[in-house]
Design a protein around this motif. Structure first.
Motif, mmCIF file in Angstrom:
data_model
loop_
_atom_site.group_PDB
_atom_site.id
_atom_site.type_symbol
_atom_site.label_atom_id
_atom_site.label_comp_id
_atom_site.label_asym_id
_atom_site.label_seq_id
_atom_site.Cartn_x
_atom_site.Cartn_y
_atom_site.Cartn_z
ATOM 1 N N ILE A 167 118.748 -10.922 34.033
ATOM 2 C CA ILE A 167 118.200 -9.567 34.130
ATOM 3 C C ILE A 167 117.947 -8.969 32.758
ATOM 4 C CG2 ILE A 167 118.733 -7.213 34.893
ATOM 5 C CD1 ILE A 167 120.203 -8.449 37.278
ATOM 6 N N THR A 168 118.885 -9.168 31.824
ATOM 7 C CA THR A 168 118.702 -8.601 30.480
ATOM 8 C C THR A 168 117.524 -9.266 29.761
ATOM 9 O OG1 THR A 168 120.379 -10.122 29.587
ATOM 10 C CG2 THR A 168 121.113 -7.920 30.237
ATOM 11 N N THR A 169 117.328 -10.539 29.999
ATOM 12 C CA THR A 169 116.206 -11.231 29.360
ATOM 13 C C THR A 169 114.872 -10.645 29.808
ATOM 14 O OG1 THR A 169 117.451 -13.291 29.159
ATOM 15 C CG2 THR A 169 115.057 -13.457 29.062
ATOM 16 N N LYS A 186 120.048 2.610 25.127
ATOM 17 C CA LYS A 186 118.633 2.227 25.059
ATOM 18 C C LYS A 186 118.392 0.951 25.860
ATOM 19 C CE LYS A 186 117.629 4.309 20.545
ATOM 20 N NZ LYS A 186 117.256 4.036 19.130
ATOM 21 N N ASP A 187 119.332 0.013 25.749
ATOM 22 C CA ASP A 187 119.189 -1.237 26.495
ATOM 23 C C ASP A 187 119.311 -0.991 27.996
ATOM 24 O OD1 ASP A 187 118.722 -2.781 24.290
ATOM 25 O OD2 ASP A 187 120.765 -3.524 24.097
ATOM 26 N N LEU A 188 120.188 -0.072 28.399
ATOM 27 C CA LEU A 188 120.306 0.246 29.820
ATOM 28 C C LEU A 188 118.993 0.803 30.360
ATOM 29 C CD1 LEU A 188 123.868 1.858 30.226
ATOM 30 C CD2 LEU A 188 123.137 -0.470 30.792
ATOM 31 N N LYS A 189 118.351 1.651 29.572
ATOM 32 C CA LYS A 189 117.072 2.212 30.012
ATOM 33 C C LYS A 189 116.000 1.129 30.098
ATOM 34 C CE LYS A 189 118.131 6.830 28.281
ATOM 35 N NZ LYS A 189 117.840 7.885 27.278
ATOM 36 N N ALA A 190 116.072 0.160 29.185
ATOM 37 C CA ALA A 190 115.111 -0.951 29.233
ATOM 38 C C ALA A 190 115.353 -1.805 30.479
ATOM 39 C CB ALA A 190 115.235 -1.802 27.969
ATOM 40 N N ILE A 191 116.618 -2.012 30.819
ATOM 41 C CA ILE A 191 116.948 -2.764 32.033
ATOM 42 C C ILE A 191 116.475 -2.006 33.268
ATOM 43 C CG2 ILE A 191 118.857 -3.620 33.462
ATOM 44 C CD1 ILE A 191 120.424 -4.074 30.830
ATOM 45 N N GLN A 192 116.717 -0.681 33.282
ATOM 46 C CA GLN A 192 116.330 0.127 34.439
ATOM 47 C C GLN A 192 114.818 0.101 34.654
ATOM 48 O OE1 GLN A 192 118.717 1.722 36.377
ATOM 49 N NE2 GLN A 192 117.032 2.018 37.814
ATOM 50 N N ALA A 193 114.087 0.004 33.580
ATOM 51 C CA ALA A 193 112.616 -0.003 33.683
ATOM 52 C C ALA A 193 112.094 -1.236 34.408
ATOM 53 C CB ALA A 193 112.002 0.086 32.288
ATOM 54 N N THR A 194 112.929 -2.278 34.521
ATOM 55 C CA THR A 194 112.489 -3.505 35.207
ATOM 56 C C THR A 194 112.845 -3.490 36.688
ATOM 57 O OG1 THR A 194 114.550 -4.770 34.859
ATOM 58 C CG2 THR A 194 112.926 -4.774 33.073
ATOM 59 N N ALA A 195 113.551 -2.463 37.148
ATOM 60 C CA ALA A 195 113.991 -2.412 38.550
ATOM 61 C C ALA A 195 112.802 -2.409 39.495
ATOM 62 C CB ALA A 195 114.855 -1.176 38.782
ATOM 63 N N GLY A 196 112.814 -3.346 40.444
ATOM 64 C CA GLY A 196 111.737 -3.434 41.424
ATOM 65 C C GLY A 196 110.464 -4.036 40.873
ATOM 66 N N LYS A 197 110.469 -4.362 39.587
ATOM 67 C CA LYS A 197 109.269 -4.952 38.963
ATOM 68 C C LYS A 197 109.592 -6.384 38.557
ATOM 69 C CE LYS A 197 107.947 -0.353 37.321
ATOM 70 N NZ LYS A 197 107.716 0.512 36.134
ATOM 71 N N SER A 199 112.480 -7.420 38.038
ATOM 72 C CA SER A 199 113.718 -7.745 38.755
ATOM 73 C C SER A 199 113.686 -7.066 40.121
ATOM 74 C CB SER A 199 114.936 -7.266 37.948
ATOM 75 O OG SER A 199 114.975 -7.850 36.662
ATOM 76 N N PRO A 200 113.140 -7.712 41.126
ATOM 77 C CA PRO A 200 112.921 -7.085 42.448
ATOM 78 C C PRO A 200 114.188 -6.556 43.107
ATOM 79 C CG PRO A 200 111.682 -9.122 42.263
ATOM 80 C CD PRO A 200 112.584 -9.076 41.073
ATOM 81 N N LYS A 201 115.320 -7.243 42.956
ATOM 82 C CA LYS A 201 116.551 -6.815 43.614
ATOM 83 C C LYS A 201 117.231 -5.661 42.882
ATOM 84 C CE LYS A 201 117.896 -11.289 45.624
ATOM 85 N NZ LYS A 201 118.984 -12.307 45.657
ATOM 86 N N LEU A 202 116.968 -5.528 41.597
ATOM 87 C CA LEU A 202 117.704 -4.583 40.756
ATOM 88 C C LEU A 202 117.521 -3.143 41.218
ATOM 89 C CD1 LEU A 202 119.401 -4.466 38.072
ATOM 90 C CD2 LEU A 202 117.246 -3.916 36.916
ATOM 91 N N LEU A 271 126.956 -6.804 41.078
ATOM 92 C CA LEU A 271 126.561 -7.644 39.942
ATOM 93 C C LEU A 271 126.201 -9.042 40.437
ATOM 94 C CD1 LEU A 271 126.379 -7.691 36.769
ATOM 95 C CD2 LEU A 271 128.618 -8.804 36.828
ATOM 96 N N GLN A 272 127.020 -9.579 41.322
ATOM 97 C CA GLN A 272 126.763 -10.906 41.875
ATOM 98 C C GLN A 272 125.412 -10.963 42.582
ATOM 99 O OE1 GLN A 272 129.946 -12.709 44.248
ATOM 100 N NE2 GLN A 272 128.415 -13.457 45.696
ATOM 101 N N ASN A 273 125.074 -9.901 43.299
ATOM 102 C CA ASN A 273 123.830 -9.881 44.078
ATOM 103 C C ASN A 273 122.617 -9.440 43.279
ATOM 104 O OD1 ASN A 273 125.237 -10.733 46.343
ATOM 105 N ND2 ASN A 273 125.560 -8.669 47.129
ATOM 106 N N GLY A 274 122.798 -9.159 41.996
ATOM 107 C CA GLY A 274 121.672 -8.771 41.160
ATOM 108 C C GLY A 274 121.205 -7.357 41.363
ATOM 109 N N LEU A 275 122.049 -6.506 41.966
ATOM 110 C CA LEU A 275 121.681 -5.109 42.194
ATOM 111 C C LEU A 275 121.901 -4.254 40.954
ATOM 112 C CD1 LEU A 275 123.176 -4.587 45.778
ATOM 113 C CD2 LEU A 275 120.876 -5.319 45.126
ATOM 114 N N ILE A 276 122.751 -4.736 40.042
ATOM 115 C CA ILE A 276 122.977 -4.078 38.759
ATOM 116 C C ILE A 276 122.925 -5.144 37.672
ATOM 117 C CG2 ILE A 276 124.332 -2.150 39.664
ATOM 118 C CD1 ILE A 276 126.869 -3.638 38.863
#
Length: 431
Positions: A167-169, A186-197, A199-202, A271-276
Motif C-alpha cells: 500500500i505504501t509503495t 504527509k505520508d498518511l495523506k499520500a496513502i489516503q489519496a490512493t484509497a479506492g484508486k 488501492s481498491p480495498k483501502l 491491516l491484514q485485510n488491506g483496509l488500512i
C-alpha cells in the motif's frame, strides 16, 4: 520468516487495567513510606524448600513451567509450584492477599499495578545484585515506586508502526514512511489519496485507538514532543503543557482529516485485510499476521514510532515481584535471578511470543535474526513508564474518555486539554 507467536497474555500484559478505582489509601500492611524499605538479601548456595508463584492467565503457562523444571534440576532441594490466576480476577486477588498477609512467595505483576501494590507495602525491595543496566531503562522504571525498585522486569511490551509495503509503495513512498511526525502525516495523506484508486480495498491510511486504552498509544506522543503529563518533583500534573497541546492536535487532526476511522473495529484485522495502510501495535500483531495470513509476510514491515523533538515509546509488560509476606523469599529471588538470565529470558520469549526485558536477550537465538522484530528493540531503548502513582489507572481512564471526545469531534483540543488537567488534579496522586 520467523515471527514471535501471538498470545493473549502479550496483549493483556500491555493493557493491564482495573475496572475499579485503585486503592489509594487505607489498605495494605502499613502506612509507612515504602521508599524506606531496604533491599532484600539473597543468600549463598542453592535454592531450597517449596516455592509458590502466581502467574497470570486463564491456563497454565507451559513455557514458564518448563523453565521452572530446569530451575529444579539445578536446585534439587527446591520444588516450584506455579498457579495460574485469570487476568480478570488477578488485581483483586493480589490486593486482597497483600492486605490479608496471605500471599504466595512471588508473582508476575502487570507493570501498571506495581506502584499501587508497592504503596500497599506488598513487595520486598529489589536486591542490589540486580542491575538496572541489564534491562531497558523504561522497563526498569516500571518496577519503581518513590525511587525504590520493588521487582525485576520480565517481559517487555511496547508498540511500533506496522505498515503494508504494497500500500505504501502505491502511495509513492520508498521504503518506510517518514520517521518524524510532520513527515509521517504527509505520508498518511499520500496513502489516503490512493484509497479506492490504486488501492481498491483501502479505507483509511491508518487507525488510532479510540476509547478503551487509547492512552497507551497517545501518551508517547507527549513524550515525543519533549514533555510529560506529570512532574514527579512537584507532584503536579502537566496536561496544560505545550507538549500535550501538540500531542492532542496530532491525535485530533488524524480523525479530522479522515486518515483514521473512529468505529472501534479491529485494527489488526483491518491491516491484514488491506483496509488500512499503517497501524501502531504491539508484538502480538506480527504474530497474528504471520499465523493468519502467511501469504502477506512479504507485504508488511515494522518501524519505530515517529519522533517529534525526540524518540519515545511506552514501556509495558510484566515484572517479577517477591512479596513481603513470602514464606521462602530466598528461593523466590533466586528463581527471579534464573528467569531473568538473558539466555533463559530469550528462550521464554521465543516460546511464548513475549518480548524480553533484558537487553542481552536480544542477541540470543531467533530474535537476533528477525528483521521484523528489530523495530521493537530500537523502540525499547527509548521507552518510558507511566507515572508511578497509585491513582494512575483513574488518570488513564479519564484520558481515554477525553480522547474519545476528540475522536468523535465532540470537543476541541483546548476543551479536552483543560478537562484533562482539571480531572487529573481532582483525582490526585494517591499516596
Amino acid at each position: 520468516m520467523s515471527t514471535l507467536r501471538p498470545t493473549a497474555r502479550t496483549l493483556q500484559i500491555a493493557c493491564a487495567t482495573v475496572a475499579a478505582a485503585l486503592l489509594a489509601t487505607g489498605c495494605g500492611r502499613s502506612d509507612d513510606s515504602a521508599a524506606a524499605d531496604a533491599p532484600a538479601k539473597i543468600g549463598s548456595g542453592k535454592a531450597k524448600g517449596k516455592l509458590v508463584m502466581w502467574s497470570m492467565g486463564d491456563k497454565a503457562d507451559k513455557d514458564l513451567e518448563s523453565l521452572a523444571k530446569k530451575f529444579e534440576q539445578q536446585n534439587p532441594d527446591v520444588t516450584v509450584q506455579i498457579t495460574a490466576v485469570p487476568w480478570d480476577a488477578a488485581h483483586e486477588k493480589l490486593t486482597t492477599s497483600i492486605a490479608g498477609g496471605n500471599t504466595p512467595d512471588m508473582s508476575l505483576i502487570g507493570s501498571t499495578w506495581m506502584a499501587e501494590m508497592a504503596a500497599m507495602k506488598g513487595f520486598q525491595a529489589t536486591p542490589a545484585s540486580f542491575k538496572a543496566s541489564a534491562f531497558f531503562p523504561g522497563q526498569w522504571d516500571t518496577t519503581k515506586y518513590k525511587d525504590t525498585s520493588y521487582g525485576v522486569p520480565f517481559t517487555a511490551d511496547t508498540s511500533v508502526l506496522y505498515y503494508r509495503t504494497d500500500i505504501t509503495t502505491k502511495a509513492g513512498i520508498k521504503g518506510a514512511p517518514a520517521g518524524d511526525w510532520d513527515g509521517y502525516l504527509k505520508d498518511l495523506k499520500a496513502i489516503q489519496a490512493t484509497a479506492g484508486k490504486q488501492s481498491p480495498k483501502l479505507r483509511n491510511a491508518t487507525q488510532l485507538q479510540v476509547g478503551f486504552n487509547s492512552w497507551l498509544f497517545w501518551l508517547p506522543m507527549v513524550w515525543q514532543q519533549g514533555g510529560d503529563i506529570y512532574d514527579a518533583e512537584s507532584k503536579k500534573f502537566t496536561f496544560d503543557s505545550p507538549a500535550v497541546t501538540k500531542a492532542l492536535e496530532y491525535y485530533s487532526g488524524i480523525f479530522k482529516d479522515k486518515l483514521s476511522p473512529n468505529d472501534k473495529t479491529d485494527a489488526r484485522v483491518n491491516l491484514q485485510n488491506g483496509l488500512i495502510g499503517t497501524v501502531q501495535q504491539g508484538a502480538s500483531t506480527g504474530g497474528d499476521l504471520h499465523k493468519n495470513a502467511p501469504e502477506l509476510d512479504s507485504k508488511w514491515q515494522t518501524m519505530p514510532l515517529p519522533k517529534g523533538t525526540q524518540s519515545a515509546g511506552l514501556a509495558g509488560g510484566s515484572d517479577l515481584a517477591v512479596f513481603k509476606d513470602a514464606k521462602n523469599p530466598d528461593a523466590a529471588w533466586k528463581f527471579v535471578q534464573f528467569l531473568t538470565e538473558p539466555k533463559n529470558l530469550a528462550a521464554y520469549a521465543e516460546a511464548s511470543g513475549n518480548l524480553p526485558a533484558a537487553v542481552d536477550s536480544w542477541s540470543q537465538g531467533e530474535l537476533s535474526q528477525n528483521t521484523k522484530m528489530a523495530a521493537f528493540e530500537t523502540q525499547l531503548k527509548v521507552t518510558k513508564a507511566p507515572p508511578a502513582i497509585t491513582t494512575w489507572q483513574q488518570i488513564a481512564d479519564a484520558t481515554d474518555s477525553e480522547l474519545e471526545k476528540l475522536a468523535y469531534g465532540k470537543a476541541t483540543v483546548d476543551q479536552v486539554q483543560k478537562a484533562l488537567q482539571s480531572r487529573a488534579t481532582s483525582i490526585g496522586t494517591g499516596r
